[in-house]
Design a protein around this motif. Sequence first.
Motif, PDB file in Angstrom:
ATOM      1  N   ARG A   1     -22.054 -93.238   6.153  1.00  0.00           N
ATOM      2  CA  ARG A   1     -21.190 -92.911   7.378  1.00  0.00           C
ATOM      3  C   ARG A   1     -21.455 -91.592   8.034  1.00  0.00           C
ATOM      4  NH1 ARG A   1     -16.327 -94.509   8.680  1.00  0.00           N
ATOM      5  NH2 ARG A   1     -16.223 -95.698   6.582  1.00  0.00           N
ATOM      6  N   VAL A   2     -21.770 -91.759   9.365  1.00  0.00           N
ATOM      7  CA  VAL A   2     -22.224 -90.625  10.249  1.00  0.00           C
ATOM      8  C   VAL A   2     -21.280 -90.341  11.476  1.00  0.00           C
ATOM      9  CG1 VAL A   2     -24.772 -90.923   9.615  1.00  0.00           C
ATOM     10  CG2 VAL A   2     -23.787 -92.258  11.754  1.00  0.00           C
ATOM     11  N   SER A   3     -21.101 -89.178  11.909  1.00  0.00           N
ATOM     12  CA  SER A   3     -20.351 -88.951  12.929  1.00  0.00           C
ATOM     13  C   SER A   3     -21.145 -88.793  14.414  1.00  0.00           C
ATOM     14  CB  SER A   3     -19.787 -87.589  12.806  1.00  0.00           C
ATOM     15  OG  SER A   3     -20.709 -86.478  12.893  1.00  0.00           O
ATOM     16  N   ALA A   4     -20.537 -88.867  15.610  1.00  0.00           N
ATOM     17  CA  ALA A   4     -21.174 -88.712  16.714  1.00  0.00           C
ATOM     18  C   ALA A   4     -22.000 -87.521  16.794  1.00  0.00           C
ATOM     19  CB  ALA A   4     -20.127 -88.642  17.769  1.00  0.00           C
ATOM     20  N   ALA A   5     -21.756 -86.340  16.242  1.00  0.00           N
ATOM     21  CA  ALA A   5     -22.376 -85.138  16.064  1.00  0.00           C
ATOM     22  C   ALA A   5     -23.834 -85.356  15.601  1.00  0.00           C
ATOM     23  CB  ALA A   5     -21.432 -83.777  15.484  1.00  0.00           C
ATOM     24  N   GLU A   6     -23.387 -85.960  14.255  1.00  0.00           N
ATOM     25  CA  GLU A   6     -24.993 -86.466  13.491  1.00  0.00           C
ATOM     26  C   GLU A   6     -25.804 -87.358  14.201  1.00  0.00           C
ATOM     27  OE1 GLU A   6     -23.216 -85.890   8.827  1.00  0.00           O
ATOM     28  OE2 GLU A   6     -22.753 -88.022  10.190  1.00  0.00           O
TER      29      GLU A   6
ATOM     30  N   ALA B   1     -27.182 -84.598  25.760  1.00  0.00           N
ATOM     31  CA  ALA B   1     -26.256 -85.804  25.415  1.00  0.00           C
ATOM     32  C   ALA B   1     -25.346 -86.217  26.220  1.00  0.00           C
ATOM     33  CB  ALA B   1     -25.729 -85.430  23.754  1.00  0.00           C
ATOM     34  N   THR B   2     -25.188 -87.583  26.240  1.00  0.00           N
ATOM     35  CA  THR B   2     -23.936 -88.047  27.158  1.00  0.00           C
ATOM     36  C   THR B   2     -22.979 -88.723  26.373  1.00  0.00           C
ATOM     37  OG1 THR B   2     -25.222 -90.193  27.310  1.00  0.00           O
ATOM     38  CG2 THR B   2     -25.901 -88.534  29.002  1.00  0.00           C
ATOM     39  N   ILE B   3     -22.464 -88.047  25.487  1.00  0.00           N
ATOM     40  CA  ILE B   3     -21.233 -88.644  24.709  1.00  0.00           C
ATOM     41  C   ILE B   3     -19.880 -87.807  25.209  1.00  0.00           C
ATOM     42  CG2 ILE B   3     -20.393 -88.573  22.250  1.00  0.00           C
ATOM     43  CD1 ILE B   3     -23.189 -88.260  21.058  1.00  0.00           C
TER      44      ILE B   3
ATOM     45  N   GLN C   1     -15.200 -89.759  16.147  1.00  0.00           N
ATOM     46  CA  GLN C   1     -15.742 -90.981  15.613  1.00  0.00           C
ATOM     47  C   GLN C   1     -16.550 -90.982  14.847  1.00  0.00           C
ATOM     48  OE1 GLN C   1     -16.373 -93.597  18.874  1.00  0.00           O
ATOM     49  NE2 GLN C   1     -14.681 -93.318  20.121  1.00  0.00           N
ATOM     50  N   SER C   2     -16.762 -91.886  13.709  1.00  0.00           N
ATOM     51  CA  SER C   2     -17.723 -91.979  12.743  1.00  0.00           C
ATOM     52  C   SER C   2     -17.956 -93.474  12.906  1.00  0.00           C
ATOM     53  CB  SER C   2     -17.011 -91.569  11.441  1.00  0.00           C
ATOM     54  OG  SER C   2     -16.170 -92.692  10.993  1.00  0.00           O
TER      55      SER C   2
ATOM     56  N   LEU D   1     -37.451 -93.481  11.997  1.00  0.00           N
ATOM     57  CA  LEU D   1     -36.248 -93.534  11.085  1.00  0.00           C
ATOM     58  C   LEU D   1     -36.511 -92.051  10.151  1.00  0.00           C
ATOM     59  CD1 LEU D   1     -35.945 -97.038   9.738  1.00  0.00           C
ATOM     60  CD2 LEU D   1     -34.348 -96.002  11.096  1.00  0.00           C
ATOM     61  N   SER D   2     -37.649 -91.682   9.799  1.00  0.00           N
ATOM     62  CA  SER D   2     -37.543 -90.426   9.097  1.00  0.00           C
ATOM     63  C   SER D   2     -37.147 -89.260   9.981  1.00  0.00           C
ATOM     64  CB  SER D   2     -39.090 -90.279   8.577  1.00  0.00           C
ATOM     65  OG  SER D   2     -39.790 -90.106   9.691  1.00  0.00           O
ATOM     66  N   TYR D   3     -37.393 -89.253  11.276  1.00  0.00           N
ATOM     67  CA  TYR D   3     -36.855 -88.120  12.118  1.00  0.00           C
ATOM     68  C   TYR D   3     -35.255 -88.440  12.395  1.00  0.00           C
ATOM     69  CZ  TYR D   3     -41.718 -86.732  13.460  1.00  0.00           C
ATOM     70  OH  TYR D   3     -43.110 -86.381  13.632  1.00  0.00           O
ATOM     71  N   ALA D   4     -35.091 -89.550  12.587  1.00  0.00           N
ATOM     72  CA  ALA D   4     -33.361 -89.743  12.569  1.00  0.00           C
ATOM     73  C   ALA D   4     -32.522 -89.345  11.442  1.00  0.00           C
ATOM     74  CB  ALA D   4     -33.097 -91.492  12.795  1.00  0.00           C
ATOM     75  N   GLY D   5     -33.002 -89.666  10.495  1.00  0.00           N
ATOM     76  CA  GLY D   5     -32.381 -89.110   9.107  1.00  0.00           C
ATOM     77  C   GLY D   5     -31.238 -89.795   8.667  1.00  0.00           C
ATOM     78  N   ILE D   6     -30.965 -91.202   9.226  1.00  0.00           N
ATOM     79  CA  ILE D   6     -29.917 -91.975   9.071  1.00  0.00           C
ATOM     80  C   ILE D   6     -30.078 -93.126   8.258  1.00  0.00           C
ATOM     81  CG2 ILE D   6     -28.140 -93.318  10.258  1.00  0.00           C
ATOM     82  CD1 ILE D   6     -28.610 -91.684  12.886  1.00  0.00           C
ATOM     83  N   ALA D   7     -29.525 -93.160   6.998  1.00  0.00           N
ATOM     84  CA  ALA D   7     -29.472 -94.134   5.944  1.00  0.00           C
ATOM     85  C   ALA D   7     -28.802 -95.306   6.230  1.00  0.00           C
ATOM     86  CB  ALA D   7     -29.464 -93.595   4.664  1.00  0.00           C
ATOM     87  N   ARG D   8     -28.957 -96.594   5.935  1.00  0.00           N
ATOM     88  CA  ARG D   8     -28.281 -97.863   5.887  1.00  0.00           C
ATOM     89  C   ARG D   8     -27.025 -97.563   4.956  1.00  0.00           C
ATOM     90  NH1 ARG D   8     -31.524-100.974   4.343  1.00  0.00           N
ATOM     91  NH2 ARG D   8     -32.425-102.076   6.296  1.00  0.00           N
ATOM     92  N   GLY D   9     -25.689 -97.937   5.584  1.00  0.00           N
ATOM     93  CA  GLY D   9     -24.469 -97.709   4.973  1.00  0.00           C
ATOM     94  C   GLY D   9     -23.972 -96.295   4.795  1.00  0.00           C
TER      95      GLY D   9
END
Length: 791
Positions: free
Chosen positions: A79-84, A39-41, A48-49, A69-77
């Motif tokens: 709130r996710v952090s940089a770690a997520e 990761a290059t964060i 941040q979120s 998208l199923s692998y990413a596990g991020i839903a619309r709307g």
Amino acid sequence: MAKVISARKAPGFARGYQVANATRAVCLSFAVAMGAGVATIPQVAYAQSYVFNSVNIEGNRRVEPGTILSYAGIARGQRVSAAELNDAYQRILGSGLFETVEIVPQGSRLTIRVVEYPTINRITFEGNRRIKDEDLAQAIQSQSRRVFSPRVAEADALAVSRAYEVQGRLAARVTPKVIRRSDNRVDLVFEVFEGGVAEVERIGFVGNGKYSDRRLRRVLETKQAGLLRAVIRKDTFIEDRLEFDQQLLRDFYASRGYVDFRITGVNAELSQERDAYFVTINVEEGQQFKFGEVTVTSDLSDVDAELFSSKVRLRKGKVYSPSLVENEIARLEKLAVNLGLNFVRVEPRVTRNDRDLSLDVDFRLVRGERIFIERIDIEGNTTTLDRVIRRQFEVVEGDPFNPRAIRESAERIRALGFFNKADVEAREGSSPQQVVVDVDVEEKPTGSISFGGSYSTQNGFGAAFSFSERNFLGRGQSFSFRINTAADTQQYGLRFVEPGLFGRDLSLGFTFAYTETDNDNAVFDTTTGVFQPFLEFPVAEQARLQLRYSLDYGEITSVDTGVGGIVTAEAAEGERYDSSLGYTYIFDTQRKGLDPNTRYRFEFGQDFAGLGGDTTFVKTSAKAIAQTMVWNEEVTLRATLEGGALNYTKGDSRVTDRFLLGPDIMRGFSSGGIGPREIGPGGVDDSLGGNFYAVARFEAEFPLGLPEEYGITGGLFYDIGSVWGLSDATKNKVGAGNTVVSTGFDARHVVGFSIFWKSAIGPLRLNFTEALQKSKWDEPQNFNLTISTQF
């Protein structure tokens, strides 16, 4: 400012994973773009979120956006952090579908850029000669038209290397490479360097006092490298085989009463050239134990222990062996079944007596669990019929379950020689009182066709063709056909045997043989043929009986003018047919004898002619053989007594019927070299054979001090025997001026030295002989070469 999260594969092909363009002969490292995710964060990014209203996926061609998208596990709307976010692209990378992944948050939009792994167009192997492509293909996981994975390709290269290690090629190297094709496809190539075979240069033992290194090496499956290392591959170092050898050593010592035997260590040192191993096995032999008191006791009121005790063969003072105990258990449990006592089990209780080095054995009769066989399932037999395997079981569905009987059945299946693998296991069936016996086999070739040449001191050079099939049409039947032609002999043979008639240990078969010879000296020719159907079955644990019918044909032709009157008169009789019924009784202790170093075999047979045909006679033959090993099993002693008799009541014997001994029965003389002869002026010297013969052979086989890997041992022998007896009717046919000699019993004595050689073409025996006592008309032979046989 957008934060970009990206990951690329770091170097992962330690074996030299490369990429080559199909149109250019340029190979670039493909590994730089493949490795662990990074990761290059910036560190502050974890505070941040983000909230994304849309996700944009770029670069995918085969993989659906929903899958990513199923692998990413991020839903619309959500709130996710940089770690997520970091966890999201780790999951996408972990799917193994993508070469690179970038996650770029841009306000309320998330962009995921991927580069898919290419599809495998085809898989090839280069440089392999010892193992075929199809065999290597079965060892790897990569497949054509599947997504290419560097990790899987690396594992495949390791699997191919291990396939060569099993063959002892420890220096083998396998390099996976890819060749770029159009439409995001690649060819996967495994470049193989097979290397040489790592041989076992030396096998040594430490701690052995009772048995020599030479004797223990004969026990092992692994052999030392020798003269025939290019042909015999048992000198190849294979670690799994060495593990099996350790069990063979334990079994060897246990069967000779060394119950405390242990292997304390095995050291295999590889030479600096990595082409040879020096193996040292450290052992502790312990003391040899013998059987003490052998008793039978019963916990069951309805079982008479005395009856079972009378059937026990073990006696006090015999060297202890677990196999002998197992044989007694099997015998007693079979007796219980025959008496209708189901579920009776025999449990041995062994009491150790260190003072006199003995082991008392008490066979305790107990009631076993009431478990029945629900069914027997057989799998893997693509050629062999189910019934061939099922008849190796002495039980069927519904019978009481006996684990020992199942193990014995498994051994019989393996002993057929039809399968590379034969696993027999029992598992619980539809209820705890039911078991299912699973038989899983793997077929192997059972037929052979051979062409070759032959040489014998009797018949000179010849050509041979043979075909044999031990599992004819998958029915367990044996079928063979052979043709053997030499300068003076032509032989043709056909044999067929059904070993399991009616599903029982009952063999039915027939033999046909046809032979043409010129009787060694071309003074007359003989033609003989025999058709013999037979039936063979057991009559005791170590005894079998064969019943047969024989139809024999014989003719003497092309008689030279210098032949004596007897053969001339017999030839004038023309064709003759003999029809007879016969039997042979065979007793052999090889399978279940009480002493593993001693074996006895006895054969007695008779044929009664007169059931049609031109003659009436009784032909009797007998043979007794005893063999034992002495001097810590370094020397094998063998004694053989055999004889035969012909008694005619109708017709008379001819030279084709009488006993003409060859070097295989009486060494030191040529075929027909002893016994009655007709001699006379003009060079008449006809070997007539005799109606009776008796031979005693005594021999010892021992090492010569040569390296064991040469496969050469020596032997000394002493033979005494004679052929005699002609009827008065035969003697009356003697030619004018001729004389019949050696018609009475006159023992010949022969001593000699043998060299046994386990050659690439088979076990050979070279005999050098000297006749101590012979007749002036005999034909001695000082040397002959034969195939070595053991009874």
